[in-house]
Enzyme design. Structure first.
Site, PDB file in Angstrom:
ATOM      1  CG  ASP A 244      -2.055  -0.891   1.186  1.00  0.00           C
ATOM      2  OD1 ASP A 244      -2.117  -1.710   0.253  1.00  0.00           O
ATOM      3  OD2 ASP A 244      -2.921  -0.822   2.086  1.00  0.00           O
ATOM      4  CG  ASP A 245       0.154   3.617   2.130  1.00  0.00           C
ATOM      5  OD1 ASP A 245      -1.006   3.384   1.767  1.00  0.00           O
ATOM      6  OD2 ASP A 245       0.526   3.551   3.314  1.00  0.00           O
TER       7      ASP A 245
ATOM      8  CG  HIS B 275      -4.337   2.672  -1.050  1.00  0.00           C
ATOM      9  ND1 HIS B 275      -5.322   2.025  -0.335  1.00  0.00           N
ATOM     10  CD2 HIS B 275      -3.418   3.085  -0.126  1.00  0.00           C
ATOM     11  CE1 HIS B 275      -5.021   2.035   0.946  1.00  0.00           C
ATOM     12  NE2 HIS B 275      -3.875   2.691   1.125  1.00  0.00           N
TER      13      HIS B 275
ATOM     14  CG  HIS C 161      -3.062   7.352   2.239  1.00  0.00           C
ATOM     15  ND1 HIS C 161      -3.056   7.427   3.616  1.00  0.00           N
ATOM     16  CD2 HIS C 161      -2.895   6.036   1.954  1.00  0.00           C
ATOM     17  CE1 HIS C 161      -2.898   6.223   4.128  1.00  0.00           C
ATOM     18  NE2 HIS C 161      -2.801   5.351   3.151  1.00  0.00           N
TER      19      HIS C 161
ATOM     20  CG  HIS D  78       2.078  -0.247   4.519  1.00  0.00           C
ATOM     21  ND1 HIS D  78       1.873  -1.256   5.439  1.00  0.00           N
ATOM     22  CD2 HIS D  78       0.904   0.427   4.405  1.00  0.00           C
ATOM     23  CE1 HIS D  78       0.608  -1.187   5.869  1.00  0.00           C
ATOM     24  NE2 HIS D  78       0.005  -0.183   5.268  1.00  0.00           N
TER      25      HIS D  78
END
Length: 251
Positions: A54-55, A105, A109, A201
């Site tokens: 993620d991210d 995603h 964020h 991540h």
């Protein structure tokens, strides 16, 4: 007897919220899984798992992750943030070129369990647009920021053609808190089950995640596990997928 009653009353007063929240999470998962629109993991006997990040993308750590995935012939799914894609487009292009899956995603964020449908829709659209403009690639999967999910979040995503992907509850080693690399890899390995969706991540300071990934991949390879994208995990588990757009792949 009176003492026991007082003790039980105190427990009810002190802990009802945590119990109710836990029960609510379990109940909501059961409801959402039945729709087929939200995935935590899959039920399979085949030794396949999906590692997700993620991210990102990150200019330093994501390339290191890609090197390790290539070393072990593993595929992953990257749940990217649109603003990071804008800053590091070449990393995204490499992810796609090397056969990994790109998923949405959001753009900025937003860590907001009460995000509005309008705001989420805009976040998803902006991320889709920048990925399409750069690589002619349309994600079909979406992961809510923080794993927050409710009817608004899920329905907004589903109405845009996304399948919502969370992760196996037992496969969150909390690498975002930067524990030692061996703690991350031990958590994944000790909890491992076929069909797992593993949460990691690739943004911020991630040397521990990179080191843990190599240990994890080496274990999986040695023990006959295959690392596949989330979409392949779903496909091989006989789940129906939304249409997956992959147009004009990069040369």
């Amino acid at each position: 007897m009176k003492t026991l009653f007082i003790a039980l009353s105190l427990i009810i007063l002190l802990f009802p919220a945590s119990y109710n929240e836990s029960q609510a999470a379990t109940d909501s998962r059961a409801v959402y899984e039945k729709t087929g629109n939200v995935i935590w993991e899959v039920n399979t006997q085949e030794k396949i798992v999906a590692i997700t990040f993620d991210d990102g993308p990150h200019p330093d750590y994501t390339p290191q992750i890609l090197d390790l995935l290539a070393k072990y012939n593993a595929k992953a799914t990257f749940f990217v943030a649109g603003n990071k894609v804008k800053s590091y487009p070449d990393v995204l292009k490499r992810e796609i070129k090397e056969g990994h899956e790109i998923a949405n995603h959001t753009y900025t964020h937003p860590y907001d369990r009460n995000i509005t449908a309008h705001k989420l829709s805009s976040e998803l659209d902006d991320t889709d647009k920048i990925i399409w403009d750069l690589a002619r690639y349309k994600p079909s999967l979406y992961r809510p920021v923080g794993g927050f999910h409710n009817d608004t979040i899920i329905n907004t995503a589903v109405n845009k053609g996304f399948k919502v992907v969370l992760w196996s509850w037992h496969q969150d080693p909390k690498d975002w808190a930067r524990p030692p690399a061996n703690k991350i890899s031990n958590h994944i390995i000790k909890s491992l089950r076929p069909g797992d969706i593993i949460l990691l991540h690739d943004w911020s300071d991630r040397p521990q995640t990179v080191r843990a990934l190599e240990t994890t991949l080496a274990y999986l390879y040695k023990n006959g596990y295959e690392c596949v994208t989330v979409s392949e995990l779903l496909y091989r588990s006989n789940l129906t997928l939304p249409e997956f757009f992959r147009v004009f792949p990069l040369k």
